[in-house]
Design an enzyme around this catalytic site. Sequence first.
Site, PDB file in Angstrom:
ATOM      1  N   SER A  27       0.966  -1.037   0.101  1.00 46.86           N
ATOM      2  CA  SER A  27      -0.013   0.068  -0.124  1.00 46.86           C
ATOM      3  C   SER A  27       0.991   1.158   0.055  1.00 46.86           C
ATOM      4  CB  SER A  27      -0.921  -0.043   1.192  1.00 46.86           C
ATOM      5  OG  SER A  27      -1.511   1.286   1.410  1.00 46.86           O
ATOM      6  N   HIS A  52      -1.046  -1.136  -4.575  1.00 49.06           N
ATOM      7  CA  HIS A  52      -2.357  -0.943  -3.739  1.00 49.06           C
ATOM      8  C   HIS A  52      -2.503   0.760  -3.536  1.00 49.06           C
ATOM      9  CE1 HIS A  52      -6.089  -1.590  -1.425  1.00 49.06           C
ATOM     10  NE2 HIS A  52      -5.422  -0.747  -0.661  1.00 49.06           N
ATOM     11  N   ASP A  54      -4.509   3.937  -2.177  1.00 47.24           N
ATOM     12  CA  ASP A  54      -5.636   4.407  -1.286  1.00 47.24           C
ATOM     13  C   ASP A  54      -6.091   6.056  -1.788  1.00 47.24           C
ATOM     14  OD1 ASP A  54      -5.978   2.021   0.321  1.00 47.24           O
ATOM     15  OD2 ASP A  54      -3.815   2.722   0.941  1.00 47.24           O
ATOM     16  N   MET A  56      -8.566   8.829  -1.053  1.00 48.24           N
ATOM     17  CA  MET A  56      -9.360   9.123   0.179  1.00 48.24           C
ATOM     18  C   MET A  56      -9.832  10.554  -0.061  1.00 48.24           C
ATOM     19  SD  MET A  56      -7.363   7.862   3.379  1.00 48.24           S
ATOM     20  CE  MET A  56      -6.424   6.116   3.322  1.00 48.24           C
ATOM     21  N   HIS A  85      -8.212   1.505  -4.625  1.00 52.56           N
ATOM     22  CA  HIS A  85      -9.129   1.497  -3.562  1.00 52.56           C
ATOM     23  C   HIS A  85      -9.800   2.770  -3.217  1.00 52.56           C
ATOM     24  CE1 HIS A  85      -9.541   0.405   1.130  1.00 52.56           C
ATOM     25  NE2 HIS A  85     -10.781   0.828   0.344  1.00 52.56           N
ATOM     26  N   MET A  87     -11.886   5.209  -1.526  1.00 55.72           N
ATOM     27  CA  MET A  87     -12.631   5.579  -0.252  1.00 55.72           C
ATOM     28  C   MET A  87     -12.991   6.802  -0.481  1.00 55.72           C
ATOM     29  SD  MET A  87      -9.760   3.720   2.262  1.00 55.72           S
ATOM     30  CE  MET A  87      -8.366   3.961   0.833  1.00 55.72           C
ATOM     31  N   MET A 156     -12.204  -4.781   4.899  1.00 60.39           N
ATOM     32  CA  MET A 156     -11.283  -3.949   5.890  1.00 60.39           C
ATOM     33  C   MET A 156     -10.960  -4.542   7.008  1.00 60.39           C
ATOM     34  SD  MET A 156     -10.367  -1.108   3.856  1.00 60.39           S
ATOM     35  CE  MET A 156      -9.589  -0.610   5.120  1.00 60.39           C
ATOM     36  N   GLY A 161      -8.940   5.175   6.209  1.00 53.80           N
ATOM     37  CA  GLY A 161      -8.845   6.542   6.524  1.00 53.80           C
ATOM     38  C   GLY A 161      -7.184   6.608   6.844  1.00 53.80           C
ATOM     39  N   PHE A 162      -6.575   5.726   7.488  1.00 57.19           N
ATOM     40  CA  PHE A 162      -5.149   5.772   7.897  1.00 57.19           C
ATOM     41  C   PHE A 162      -4.474   4.563   7.563  1.00 57.19           C
ATOM     42  CE2 PHE A 162      -7.990   8.941   9.815  1.00 57.19           C
ATOM     43  CZ  PHE A 162      -7.553  10.134   9.506  1.00 57.19           C
ATOM     44  N   GLY A 163      -3.012   4.795   7.542  1.00 57.54           N
ATOM     45  CA  GLY A 163      -2.356   3.575   7.685  1.00 57.54           C
ATOM     46  C   GLY A 163      -1.834   3.342   9.132  1.00 57.54           C
ATOM     47  N   GLY A 164      -1.285   2.161   9.418  1.00 54.08           N
ATOM     48  CA  GLY A 164      -0.568   2.212  10.730  1.00 54.08           C
ATOM     49  C   GLY A 164      -1.468   1.694  11.619  1.00 54.08           C
ATOM     50  N   ASP A 192      -7.069  -5.818   4.055  1.00 53.43           N
ATOM     51  CA  ASP A 192      -6.694  -4.543   4.126  1.00 53.43           C
ATOM     52  C   ASP A 192      -6.518  -3.790   5.424  1.00 53.43           C
ATOM     53  OD1 ASP A 192      -5.406  -2.134   3.303  1.00 53.43           O
ATOM     54  OD2 ASP A 192      -7.116  -1.249   2.007  1.00 53.43           O
ATOM     55  N   GLY A 193      -5.394  -3.711   5.909  1.00 53.20           N
ATOM     56  CA  GLY A 193      -5.348  -2.693   7.009  1.00 53.20           C
ATOM     57  C   GLY A 193      -4.694  -3.638   8.071  1.00 53.20           C
ATOM     58  N   GLY A 194      -3.613  -3.061   8.790  1.00 53.78           N
ATOM     59  CA  GLY A 194      -2.720  -3.913   9.899  1.00 53.78           C
ATOM     60  C   GLY A 194      -2.415  -5.134   9.443  1.00 53.78           C
ATOM     61  N   GLY A 214       0.928  -1.921   4.088  1.00 61.54           N
ATOM     62  CA  GLY A 214       1.393  -0.750   4.153  1.00 61.54           C
ATOM     63  C   GLY A 214       2.736  -0.504   4.946  1.00 61.54           C
ATOM     64  N   SER A 215       2.429  -0.269   6.235  1.00 58.13           N
ATOM     65  CA  SER A 215       3.605  -0.085   7.272  1.00 58.13           C
ATOM     66  C   SER A 215       4.362  -1.270   7.301  1.00 58.13           C
ATOM     67  CB  SER A 215       2.943   0.029   8.619  1.00 58.13           C
ATOM     68  OG  SER A 215       1.909   0.924   8.595  1.00 58.13           O
TER      69      SER A 215
HETATM   70  C1  DX5 Z   1      -6.395   2.321   5.136  1.00 58.69           C
HETATM   71  C2  DX5 Z   1      -6.010   1.718   3.780  1.00 58.69           C
HETATM   72  C3  DX5 Z   1      -4.980   0.815   3.681  1.00 58.69           C
HETATM   73  C4  DX5 Z   1      -3.811   1.056   4.710  1.00 58.69           C
HETATM   74  C5  DX5 Z   1      -3.127  -0.209   4.816  1.00 58.69           C
HETATM   75  O1  DX5 Z   1      -7.562   3.143   4.886  1.00 58.69           O
HETATM   76  O2  DX5 Z   1      -6.985   1.347   2.934  1.00 58.69           O
HETATM   77  O3  DX5 Z   1      -4.623   0.415   2.657  1.00 58.69           O
HETATM   78  O4  DX5 Z   1      -2.953   1.894   3.861  1.00 58.69           O
HETATM   79  O5  DX5 Z   1      -1.892   0.250   5.528  1.00 58.69           O
HETATM   80  P1  DX5 Z   1      -1.170  -0.504   6.805  1.00 58.69           P
HETATM   81  O6  DX5 Z   1      -0.830  -1.737   6.288  1.00 58.69           O
HETATM   82  O7  DX5 Z   1      -0.264   0.370   7.335  1.00 58.69           O
HETATM   83  O8  DX5 Z   1      -2.556  -0.435   7.933  1.00 58.69           O
HETATM   84 ZN    ZN Z   2      -6.530   0.476   0.965  1.00 56.60          ZN
END
Ligand code: DX5
Ligand code: ZN
Length: 244
Positions: A27, A52, A54, A56, A85, A87, A156, A161-164, A192-194, A214-215
């Site tokens: 991501s 990927h 994102d 927003m 993706h 959003m 999800m 909305g946010f990574g990490g 997707d996410g964490g 992502g992270s």
């Molecule tokens: C969150 C995004 C994800 C996010 C994943 O809204 O859709 O794609 O970037 O990042 P990590 O892996 O850090 O949760």
């Molecule tokens: Zn995403």
Amino acid sequence: MDSSRPRCYPARINPEPAMRPLKILPSMLASDFSKLGQEVSDVMEAGGDIVHLDVMDGHFVPNITFGPDVIKAIRKATDKPFDTHLMISPADPYLEAFAKAGSDYICVHAEAGPHVHRSLQAIRALGKKAGVAVNPGTPESVLEYLLEDADLILAMTVNPGFGGQSFIRPVLEKVRRIRDMVGDRPIDIEVDGGVTADNAADCAAAGANFLVAGSAVFKGGPNAYAKNIEAIRRAALIARGEMV
Ligand code: DX5
Ligand code: ZN
């Protein structure tokens, strides 16, 4: 009975659906935006399978990222597919722009509008793979009448909305139910996410074959990307019985 003819066996009852190929999707939200094209190139050369992206809008989710012009600008950084993706709400007025920008998959949220079925049909009409995403609090029942029109289902595992953010484990139960709903249909299941090397095995065991991270991919900078991707892939492949 003519014994020279091969015997016909009945089809197996309830065979396990064939596993679809595992893909790791870095991501770009967690990358260094000041050198986005270089980051796409580096992370895909390090072993990422699909980019990927994102998108927003500060309305559907409480954050703003980038749009089709940025995606178009980084399209030439790799030959590998782009998974966009969305959003954003509404999504329909922008689908053509994201298709033209070079997306291969375009994913809309089931919660983003009243006509998600129409959105999926519009994405396919643009010649792209159509994805539908569901937030952690949305039940899988919203997908029931969309299965023939979707190429990808995104569950999800954080609130978008946010990574990490931390992985929401109860979503894995929903992923299992989605896998059962999908059966043998040619639909990829994305989480997707964490997602990290520590929970990738559980994601794969639940039935997800597209793992967004992502992270966990971008931590440590470019020299760590290959090692980070490999750790996620290895954990998932072992869970799938494709590696010892
Ligand atoms: C969150 C995004 C994800 C996010 C994943 O809204 O859709 O794609 O970037 O990042 P990590 O892996 O850090 O949760
Ligand atoms: Zn995403």
